[in-house]
Motif scaffolding. Structure first.
Motif, PDB file in Angstrom:
ATOM      1  N   LEU A   1       0.828  -1.206   0.000  1.00 53.14           N
ATOM      2  CA  LEU A   1       0.000   0.000   0.000  1.00 53.14           C
ATOM      3  C   LEU A   1       0.863   1.257   0.000  1.00 53.14           C
ATOM      4  CD1 LEU A   1      -2.779   1.440   0.376  1.00 53.14           C
ATOM      5  CD2 LEU A   1      -2.364   1.245   2.827  1.00 53.14           C
ATOM      6  N   PHE A   2       1.850   1.308   0.883  1.00 49.77           N
ATOM      7  CA  PHE A   2       2.709   2.491   0.955  1.00 49.77           C
ATOM      8  C   PHE A   2       3.646   2.572  -0.257  1.00 49.77           C
ATOM      9  CE2 PHE A   2       1.376   2.312   5.390  1.00 49.77           C
ATOM     10  CZ  PHE A   2       0.973   3.630   5.543  1.00 49.77           C
ATOM     11  N   GLY A   3       4.062   1.431  -0.775  1.00 53.51           N
ATOM     12  CA  GLY A   3       4.857   1.432  -2.003  1.00 53.51           C
ATOM     13  C   GLY A   3       4.060   1.992  -3.169  1.00 53.51           C
ATOM     14  N   TYR A   4       2.795   1.590  -3.273  1.00 52.47           N
ATOM     15  CA  TYR A   4       1.934   2.122  -4.337  1.00 52.47           C
ATOM     16  C   TYR A   4       1.723   3.623  -4.161  1.00 52.47           C
ATOM     17  CZ  TYR A   4      -2.039   3.183  -7.230  1.00 52.47           C
ATOM     18  OH  TYR A   4      -2.874   3.774  -8.147  1.00 52.47           O
ATOM     19  N   MET A   5       1.505   4.065  -2.905  1.00 53.76           N
ATOM     20  CA  MET A   5       1.319   5.501  -2.657  1.00 53.76           C
ATOM     21  C   MET A   5       2.540   6.282  -3.147  1.00 53.76           C
ATOM     22  SD  MET A   5      -0.399   5.428   1.121  1.00 53.76           S
ATOM     23  CE  MET A   5      -0.448   7.178   1.367  1.00 53.76           C
ATOM     24  N   TYR A   6       3.715   5.771  -2.892  1.00 53.13           N
ATOM     25  CA  TYR A   6       4.933   6.458  -3.303  1.00 53.13           C
ATOM     26  C   TYR A   6       5.059   6.474  -4.827  1.00 53.13           C
ATOM     27  CZ  TYR A   6       9.835   7.519  -4.032  1.00 53.13           C
ATOM     28  OH  TYR A   6      10.995   8.081  -4.474  1.00 53.13           O
ATOM     29  N   ILE A   7       4.883   5.321  -5.452  1.00 52.43           N
ATOM     30  CA  ILE A   7       5.023   5.220  -6.906  1.00 52.43           C
ATOM     31  C   ILE A   7       3.973   6.068  -7.615  1.00 52.43           C
ATOM     32  CG2 ILE A   7       4.787   3.614  -8.862  1.00 52.43           C
ATOM     33  CD1 ILE A   7       6.137   1.511  -7.033  1.00 52.43           C
ATOM     34  N   ALA A   8       2.737   6.031  -7.113  1.00 49.30           N
ATOM     35  CA  ALA A   8       1.669   6.815  -7.734  1.00 49.30           C
ATOM     36  C   ALA A   8       1.975   8.308  -7.700  1.00 49.30           C
ATOM     37  CB  ALA A   8       0.342   6.525  -7.043  1.00 49.30           C
ATOM     38  N   GLN A   9       2.543   8.780  -6.611  1.00 47.57           N
ATOM     39  CA  GLN A   9       2.837  10.206  -6.491  1.00 47.57           C
ATOM     40  C   GLN A   9       4.087  10.602  -7.268  1.00 47.57           C
ATOM     41  OE1 GLN A   9       2.771  11.733  -2.444  1.00 47.57           O
ATOM     42  NE2 GLN A   9       1.287  10.159  -1.867  1.00 47.57           N
ATOM     43  N   GLU A  10       5.136   9.809  -7.176  1.00 46.06           N
ATOM     44  CA  GLU A  10       6.423  10.200  -7.748  1.00 46.06           C
ATOM     45  C   GLU A  10       6.568   9.871  -9.229  1.00 46.06           C
ATOM     46  OE1 GLU A  10       9.193  11.891  -6.379  1.00 46.06           O
ATOM     47  OE2 GLU A  10       7.630  12.377  -4.922  1.00 46.06           O
TER      48      GLU A  10
END
Length: 168
Positions: free
Chosen positions: A33-42
């Motif tokens: 979940l947190f990996g996706y949040m990072y990838i989605a934003q960056e």
């Protein structure tokens, strides 16, 4: 470098395998979940809501969760006895050494260690501390200079008691 000769060594699971699998699975999902949040934003340029977690925090939580997942998956109580030292550790942390000459008495533990200490792991009670794993048997050590007795769960109590006897 010479390898150490152990007169006793035991690696003991702290939790049932099914519970470890469930915890690791939940941590991997959280990490995803947190990996996706990072990838989605960056990298994907997805719009971020007003209350969203900033990308650097998502990355930091992803990394911490990954390290925690690895640690939990490898968590064991390690008991080692050499010719002169008892070493207790909780995985890679919490290593404590007790010289064998400071052990005044070794006896069988009476009762259920997990129930008496209210769980597994490194536990502290009023008159005892313990390395409590999945084994149902334990030994109690009276150590010179220590206020509390040390309780160690083990699958092989007789072998552990024999290894803790003074040499010579």
């Amino acid at each position: 470098m010479a390898t150490k000769h152990y007169t006793f060594q035991e690696n003991q699971a702290m939790m049932p395998t099914k519970i470890i699998v469930v915890i690791v699975t939940l941590l991997v999902l959280l990490m995803g979940l947190f990996g996706y949040m990072y990838i989605a934003q960056e990298f994907l340029g997805k719009p971020v809501g007003e209350n969203a977690l900033p990308a650097p925090w998502a990355l930091a939580i992803f990394i911490v969760t990954g390290l925690l997942t690895f640690y939990v998956s490898r968590l064991k109580i390690i008991t080692r006895v050499t010719d002169d030292v008892l070493t207790m550790s909780l995985g890679v942390i919490g290593k404590r050494k007790f010289p064998l000459e400071t052990i005044e008495a070794v006896k069988d533990y009476e009762g259920n260690p997990a129930a008496d200490f209210l769980g597994y792991g490194y536990r502290i009670a009023i008159k005892q501390t313990g390395y409590i794993g999945r084994a149902e048997q334990a030994v109690t050590l009276k150590i010179n200079g220590q206020k509390r007795e040390l309780v160690i769960t083990t699958e092989k109590p007789e072998e552990l008691k024999q290894a803790l006897q003074p040499k010579g």
